[in-house]
Design an enzyme around this catalytic site. Structure first.
Site, short mmCIF file in Angstrom:
data_model
loop_
_atom_site.label_atom_id
_atom_site.label_comp_id
_atom_site.label_asym_id
_atom_site.label_seq_id
_atom_site.Cartn_x
_atom_site.Cartn_y
_atom_site.Cartn_z
N SER A 148 1.25 -1.21 -0.03
CA SER A 148 0.04 0.30 0.08
C SER A 148 1.24 0.85 0.19
CB SER A 148 -0.99 0.29 1.87
OG SER A 148 -1.14 1.11 2.18
N TYR A 161 -3.05 -0.41 10.58
CA TYR A 161 -3.48 0.02 8.37
C TYR A 161 -1.92 -0.48 8.18
CZ TYR A 161 -4.77 -0.82 3.46
OH TYR A 161 -4.72 -0.51 2.01
P1 NAP Z 1 -12.00 -4.55 0.25
O1 NAP Z 1 -12.58 -4.41 -1.02
O2 NAP Z 1 -12.61 -4.71 0.76
O3 NAP Z 1 -11.68 -6.33 -0.66
C1 NAP Z 1 -10.91 -7.26 0.70
C2 NAP Z 1 -11.33 -8.27 0.40
O4 NAP Z 1 -10.61 -9.62 1.52
C3 NAP Z 1 -12.84 -8.92 0.24
O5 NAP Z 1 -13.08 -10.24 -0.43
C4 NAP Z 1 -12.88 -9.10 1.98
O6 NAP Z 1 -13.75 -10.72 2.15
C5 NAP Z 1 -11.60 -10.23 1.80
N1 NAP Z 1 -10.83 -10.33 2.65
C6 NAP Z 1 -10.95 -10.36 4.45
N2 NAP Z 1 -10.55 -10.21 5.45
C7 NAP Z 1 -10.64 -11.32 5.16
C8 NAP Z 1 -10.34 -13.07 5.56
N3 NAP Z 1 -9.92 -13.10 6.80
N4 NAP Z 1 -9.84 -14.09 5.04
C9 NAP Z 1 -10.32 -14.22 3.44
N5 NAP Z 1 -10.73 -13.06 3.42
C10 NAP Z 1 -10.68 -11.87 3.82
O7 NAP Z 1 -10.36 -4.23 -0.59
P2 NAP Z 1 -10.04 -3.85 -1.80
O8 NAP Z 1 -9.53 -2.34 -2.03
O9 NAP Z 1 -10.56 -4.67 -2.68
O10 NAP Z 1 -8.41 -4.11 -1.52
C11 NAP Z 1 -7.65 -5.13 -1.21
C12 NAP Z 1 -6.00 -5.46 -0.95
O11 NAP Z 1 -5.94 -4.24 -1.13
C13 NAP Z 1 -6.42 -4.67 0.49
O12 NAP Z 1 -5.23 -5.81 0.85
C14 NAP Z 1 -5.70 -3.15 0.97
O13 NAP Z 1 -5.44 -2.89 1.91
C15 NAP Z 1 -4.81 -3.63 -0.11
N6 NAP Z 1 -5.22 -2.04 -1.17
C16 NAP Z 1 -6.37 -1.62 -1.52
C17 NAP Z 1 -6.18 0.06 -2.26
C18 NAP Z 1 -7.85 0.72 -2.49
O14 NAP Z 1 -7.08 2.11 -2.54
N7 NAP Z 1 -8.38 0.23 -2.30
C19 NAP Z 1 -5.02 0.50 -1.60
C20 NAP Z 1 -4.29 0.30 -1.82
C21 NAP Z 1 -3.82 -1.35 -1.09
P3 NAP Z 1 -15.51 -9.74 2.64
O15 NAP Z 1 -15.76 -8.76 1.48
O16 NAP Z 1 -15.79 -11.37 2.61
O17 NAP Z 1 -15.49 -9.57 3.49
C1 GCO Z 2 -7.14 4.77 3.72
C2 GCO Z 2 -7.24 4.21 2.56
C3 GCO Z 2 -5.80 4.05 1.50
C4 GCO Z 2 -5.76 2.79 0.28
C5 GCO Z 2 -4.60 1.98 0.51
C6 GCO Z 2 -3.76 3.57 0.18
O1 GCO Z 2 -7.61 5.41 4.14
O2 GCO Z 2 -6.53 5.94 3.78
O3 GCO Z 2 -8.25 3.68 2.15
O4 GCO Z 2 -5.27 3.08 3.29
O5 GCO Z 2 -6.73 2.07 0.83
O6 GCO Z 2 -3.79 1.73 1.45
O7 GCO Z 2 -2.41 2.74 -0.36
#
Ligand code: NAP
Ligand code: GCO
Length: 268
Positions: A148, A161
């Site tokens: 992230s 986080y």
């Molecule tokens: P999201 O929409 O919240 O999806 C997260 C997924 O992880 C969901 O399918 C959730 O299942 C699953 N999950 C959570 N806890 C779990 C567990 N204990 N066992 C199995 N599955 C589990 O998040 P996203 O935005 O797509 O992000 C996906 C990844 O990218 C995460 O690691 C997040 O930290 C990272 N990320 C996101 C962003 C962003 O801006 N969106 C940026 C940087 C990094 P449920 O829906 O059933 O809970």
């Molecule tokens: C926040 C956001 C971020 C993104 C991502 C950025 O609250 O700052 O959720 O944490 O998810 O991780 O890279």
């Protein structure tokens, strides 16, 4: 002469994307399946798994779905054993599953902090350890840990986080130190601000955080899950066979940018 298609061909490979039922995980899954991988995704919600199966099918992807909690060593072992039996050994792992809790440090119960650490840092270790055993035996494998911006920056209210994602960046380095010699490539992806359910609370409805993302992102847009899926395809491919211990930031330039003020006098 190099054949580009062969370079990115994942035919015959088994890929597991944890939490791949929507958002970034689904985009990664679709990209890997489009390259020929046999895709497996897990979740902890049967309804979301069923919905995801139908969604993947729209793209002609027959995804193998299973329900296990990535924080449970027993659950992970059972799940991976089931994949190994029903589909085949895991060649590509995307440690995507993750949660976030946006609470000030002083107000955050320790149980909440621990839960984020368990899902975002300890679980990627549990799953990676379980699949790496076979990768090491077979002398090949790809592990992609979803890091992230918070692997690099802190930010108010996301202490757990950031601690987890910062740790995941260095865990990626340490996995590399110990497993690269077995031809296992372990890398991270550091998405910027991506339009998914996870960021919806700070993105939709005119939320002021939108302005911050716009000014801090030189590309001047939120990322799309597909932007991250494309990076996962690269790191899962032969094209990245000598890329190891690297976090590939897919952030529209955020990390390159300190920020700017509208109307700044550029003559000074
Ligand atoms: P999201 O929409 O919240 O999806 C997260 C997924 O992880 C969901 O399918 C959730 O299942 C699953 N999950 C959570 N806890 C779990 C567990 N204990 N066992 C199995 N599955 C589990 O998040 P996203 O935005 O797509 O992000 C996906 C990844 O990218 C995460 O690691 C997040 O930290 C990272 N990320 C996101 C962003 C962003 O801006 N969106 C940026 C940087 C990094 P449920 O829906 O059933 O809970
Ligand atoms: C926040 C956001 C971020 C993104 C991502 C950025 O609250 O700052 O959720 O944490 O998810 O991780 O890279």
């Amino acid at each position: 002469m190099m054949n580009v298609n062969e370079l990115f061909d994942l035919s015959g490979k088994v890929a597991l994307v944890t939490g791949g039922t929507h958002g970034i995980g689904m985009a990664c899954g679709k990209a890997l399946a489009a390259a020929g991988a046999k895709l497996c995704v897990n979740d902890i919600d049967d309804e979301k798994l069923a919905e995801a199966k139908a969604e993947y099918a729209k793209d002609g992807i027959d995804v193998y779905t299973l329900n296990f909690n990535v924080t449970s060593e027993e659950g992970v072992d059972k799940g991976i054993s089931q994949i190994e039996k029903e589909v085949g050994p895991v060649d590509v792992l995307v440690n995507n599953a993750g949660i976030i809790k946006r609470i000030p440090i002083m107000d955050m119960p320790l149980s909440d902090f621990q839960q984020v650490i368990d899902v975002d840092l300890v679980a990627p270790l549990i799953v990676a350890k379980r699949v790496a055993k076979g990768m090491i035996e077979r002398r090949q494998g790809k592990i992609i840990n979803m890091c992230s911006m918070m692997s690099v920056y802190g930010r108010q209210n996301v202490s757990a986080y950031a601690a987890a994602k910062g740790g995941l960046k260095l865990l990626t380095s340490n996995m590399t130190c110990e497993w690269a010699k077995y031809n296992v490539q372990i890398n991270g992806i550091g998405p910027g601000y991506i339009a998914t359910a996870q960021t919806a609370p700070i993105r939709v409805g005119g939320h002021p955080f939108n302005n911050l993302v716009m000014t801090r992102t030189p590309a001047n847009r939120w990322g799309e899950p597909e932007d991250v899926g494309n990076a996962a395809l690269f790191l899962a491919s032969k094209a990245a066979d000598f890329v190891n211990g690297h976090v590939l930031y897919v952030d529209g330039g955020i990390l390159a940018n300190f920020g700017y003020v509208e109307g700044e006098n550029v003559a000074d």
